[in-house]
Design an enzyme around this catalytic site. Structure first.
Site, PDB file in Angstrom:
ATOM      1  N   ARG A 110       0.878  -1.180   0.000  1.00  0.00           N
ATOM      2  CA  ARG A 110       0.000   0.000   0.000  1.00  0.00           C
ATOM      3  C   ARG A 110       0.912   1.226   0.000  1.00  0.00           C
ATOM      4  NH1 ARG A 110      -5.359   1.363   3.481  1.00  0.00           N
ATOM      5  NH2 ARG A 110      -6.094  -0.105   1.911  1.00  0.00           N
ATOM      6  N   HIS A 137      -7.321   0.683  -6.415  1.00  0.00           N
ATOM      7  CA  HIS A 137      -7.520  -0.192  -5.241  1.00  0.00           C
ATOM      8  C   HIS A 137      -8.198  -1.482  -5.740  1.00  0.00           C
ATOM      9  CE1 HIS A 137      -7.803  -1.447  -1.237  1.00  0.00           C
ATOM     10  NE2 HIS A 137      -8.689  -0.616  -0.737  1.00  0.00           N
ATOM     11  N   GLN A 140     -10.133  -4.053  -3.501  1.00  0.00           N
ATOM     12  CA  GLN A 140     -11.434  -3.600  -3.026  1.00  0.00           C
ATOM     13  C   GLN A 140     -12.531  -3.948  -4.032  1.00  0.00           C
ATOM     14  OE1 GLN A 140     -12.149  -1.999   0.030  1.00  0.00           O
ATOM     15  NE2 GLN A 140     -14.171  -2.647  -0.657  1.00  0.00           N
ATOM     16  N   CYS A 262     -16.356   1.239   0.499  1.00  0.00           N
ATOM     17  CA  CYS A 262     -15.165   0.438   0.822  1.00  0.00           C
ATOM     18  C   CYS A 262     -14.786   0.536   2.295  1.00  0.00           C
ATOM     19  CB  CYS A 262     -14.004   0.850  -0.072  1.00  0.00           C
ATOM     20  SG  CYS A 262     -13.464   2.544   0.163  1.00  0.00           S
ATOM     21  N   ARG A 290     -13.447  -9.095   1.466  1.00  0.00           N
ATOM     22  CA  ARG A 290     -12.029  -8.804   1.206  1.00  0.00           C
ATOM     23  C   ARG A 290     -11.203 -10.033   1.596  1.00  0.00           C
ATOM     24  NH1 ARG A 290     -10.051  -3.556   1.323  1.00  0.00           N
ATOM     25  NH2 ARG A 290      -8.115  -4.595   0.725  1.00  0.00           N
TER      26      ARG A 290
HETATM   27  N1  NVA Z   1     -10.133   6.426  -1.349  1.00  0.00           N
HETATM   28  C1  NVA Z   1      -9.739   6.018  -0.018  1.00  0.00           C
HETATM   29  C2  NVA Z   1      -9.918   4.553   0.143  1.00  0.00           C
HETATM   30  C3  NVA Z   1      -9.587   4.017   1.515  1.00  0.00           C
HETATM   31  C4  NVA Z   1      -9.736   2.542   1.619  1.00  0.00           C
HETATM   32  C5  NVA Z   1      -8.316   6.440   0.242  1.00  0.00           C
HETATM   33  O1  NVA Z   1      -7.481   6.293  -0.668  1.00  0.00           O
HETATM   34  O2  NVA Z   1      -8.030   6.921   1.329  1.00  0.00           O
HETATM   35  N1   CP Z   2     -11.245  -0.450   2.417  1.00  0.00           N
HETATM   36  C1   CP Z   2      -9.982  -0.511   2.847  1.00  0.00           C
HETATM   37  O1   CP Z   2      -9.043  -0.757   2.093  1.00  0.00           O
HETATM   38  O2   CP Z   2      -9.850  -0.299   4.175  1.00  0.00           O
HETATM   39  P1   CP Z   2      -8.500  -0.057   4.982  1.00  0.00           P
HETATM   40  O3   CP Z   2      -7.980   1.308   4.603  1.00  0.00           O
HETATM   41  O4   CP Z   2      -8.903  -0.112   6.433  1.00  0.00           O
HETATM   42  O5   CP Z   2      -7.511  -1.114   4.638  1.00  0.00           O
END
Ligand code: NVA
Ligand code: CP
Length: 308
Positions: A110, A137, A140, A262, A290
Site C-alpha cells: 500500500r 484499489h 477492493q 469500501c 475482502r
Molecule cells: N479512497 C480512499 C480509500 C480508503 C480505503 C483512500 O485512498 O483513502
Molecule cells: N477499504 C480498505 O481498504 O480499508 P482499509 O484502509 O482499512 O484497509
C-alpha cells in the site's frame, strides 16, 4: 534437487491485470474457500509460504484481511511500514524488491504513486499485489464485484452509480466496468471529474448525482478526502456537500439497489447514517469478502489454477 514447478510470474497491480475468465475462476474459488472457512475446515495450500505486507499508508481492513487470510491458508504474513524499515530512509525501491522477494513468496504493498508499485514489481521475483495506491484499489473492487454477484447474480449489463470523488476506488470501478461489461454512471462535483484518459465506453458522467443514481442496481461512494489529500479536507467538505448518498438518492435507484462503501465511512458526509446502516447496505458483507476474495487471489498467484 529438481527445480520447483511454479506458475508464471503474475502481479496484481491494477484491476485490468486479470481477464474476465480469470475473475470468474477466482469467484468460484472464493466461494469454495469461504465455505470451507465457515465450516471451520482447515485448508493450508500455502503452508510455509510468507507474505510481506508493506504499508506506507494506514489500514485496518487490508492489513487484517491479508494477514488473517495468509494465516488461514497455512502461511505467515510479515508487516513492514515505512517508519520502522529502511524503506522510509530512502533505500531504492528496486533494491528493496530484490531483497524482500528473495525472502518472501508474495508481496502486498500500500503506497502513494502507482509508479512506486510498478517499479517494485519490475524488480520482484515473486508476485506483487496492489493494496491501494493513489491511483487504484483493485482488491477492493474484487471484493465489491464478488459481493454484488453473491447478492444479485451476474453484474454484466447492470448499472452501477459512483457518487463522489474521482479517486483510486472510482478509477478501479472504471476498469471493472470494462472487464465485466456493466454500465458505470459517475457523478463528481465540478473540478473533481475523472481524468479523460480513464473514460471508457461503459461510463457516463452526470452533473447531477440524482441522475447518476437513477435506475442503478448498485449505488456506491467513498470518502470525500482520500489518504494523502488531508490538506484539502475543509475545501472538499464544501465542494462535495451535494454528493451525499442519502435516502432520497437511494429512492431514485432501483427498489432492490444495493449500497456499498469500501470503508472507513463518514456518516453525515458522503453517506447518511440511514443509508449505510439501512436495509440496502451490504457494507459488512463487502468488508468480509475482502478476506475470502484475497485468499483466492493469493492462491491463484502462488499456485495457478487449482481444482475446486
Ligand atoms: N479512497 C480512499 C480509500 C480508503 C480505503 C483512500 O485512498 O483513502
Ligand atoms: N477499504 C480498505 O481498504 O480499508 P482499509 O484502509 O482499512 O484497509
Amino acid at each position: 534437487m529438481a527445480p520447483v514447478k511454479k506458475p508464471p510470474l503474475r502481479h496484481y497491480l491494477q484491476f485490468s491485470d486479470l481477464s474476465r475468465a480469470e475473475y470468474e475462476y477466482l469467484f468460484v474459488r472464493t466461494r469454495w474457500i469461504k465455505d470451507k472457512f465457515k465450516r471451520y475446515q482447515r485448508y493450508w495450500p500455502l503452508e510455509d509460504r510468507t507474505l510481506a505486507m508493506i504499508f506506507e499508508k494506514q489500514s485496518t481492513r487490508t492489513r487484517l484481511s491479508f494477514e488473517a487470510g495468509m494465516h488461514q491458508l497455512g502461511g505467515a504474513a510479515i508487516f513492514l511500514n515505512t517508519r520502522d524499515s529502511q524503506l522510509g530512509r530512502g533505500e531504492p525501491v528496486e533494491d528493496a524488491a530484490q531483497v524482500i522477494s528473495r525472502m518472501c513468496d508474495l508481496v502486498m504493498i500500500r503506497t502513494f504513486e502507482q509508479e512506486i508499485l510498478d517499479r517494485f514489481a519490475g524488480s520482484s521475483r515473486v508476485p506483487v499485489i496492489n493494496g491501494l495506491t493513489n491511483e487504484y484499489h483493485p482488491c477492493q473492487i474484487l471484493a465489491d464485484v464478488y459481493t454484488f454477484i453473491e447478492h444479485r447474480g451476474s453484474i454484466k449489463g447492470k448499472t452501477v452509480a459512483w457518487i463522489g470523488d474521482s479517486n483510486n476506488v472510482c478509477n478501479t470501478w472504471l476498469q471493472a466496468a470494462g472487464v465485466f461489461d456493466f454500465k458505470l454512471n459517475i457523478s463528481t462535483p465540478p473540478g473533481y471529474e475523472i481524468e479523460p484518459e480513464r473514460r471508457n465506453s461503459n461510463c457516463e458522467s452526470f452533473a447531477d448525482p440524482m441522475q447518476a443514481a437513477k435506475g442503478a442496481q448498485l449505488v456506491t461512494t467513498d470518502v470525500w478526502t482520500s489518504m494523502g489529500f488531508e490538506a484539502e479536507n475543509e475545501e472538499r467538505k464544501k465542494d462535495f456537500e451535494d454528493w451525499q448518498v442519502d435516502a432520497e438518492m437511494m429512492k431514485t435507484a432501483r427498489k432492490d439497489a444495493l449500497f456499498m462503501h469500501c470503508l472507513p465511512a463518514h456518516r453525515g458526509e458522503e453517506v447518511s447514517a440511514g443509508v449505510i446502516d439501512g436495509g440496502q447496505s451490504v457494507v459488512w458483507e463487502e468488508a468480509e469478502n475482502r478476506l475470502h476474495t484475497q485468499k483466492a487471489l493469493m492462491e491463484f498467484l502462488l499456485l495457478g489454477k487449482v481444482k475446486s
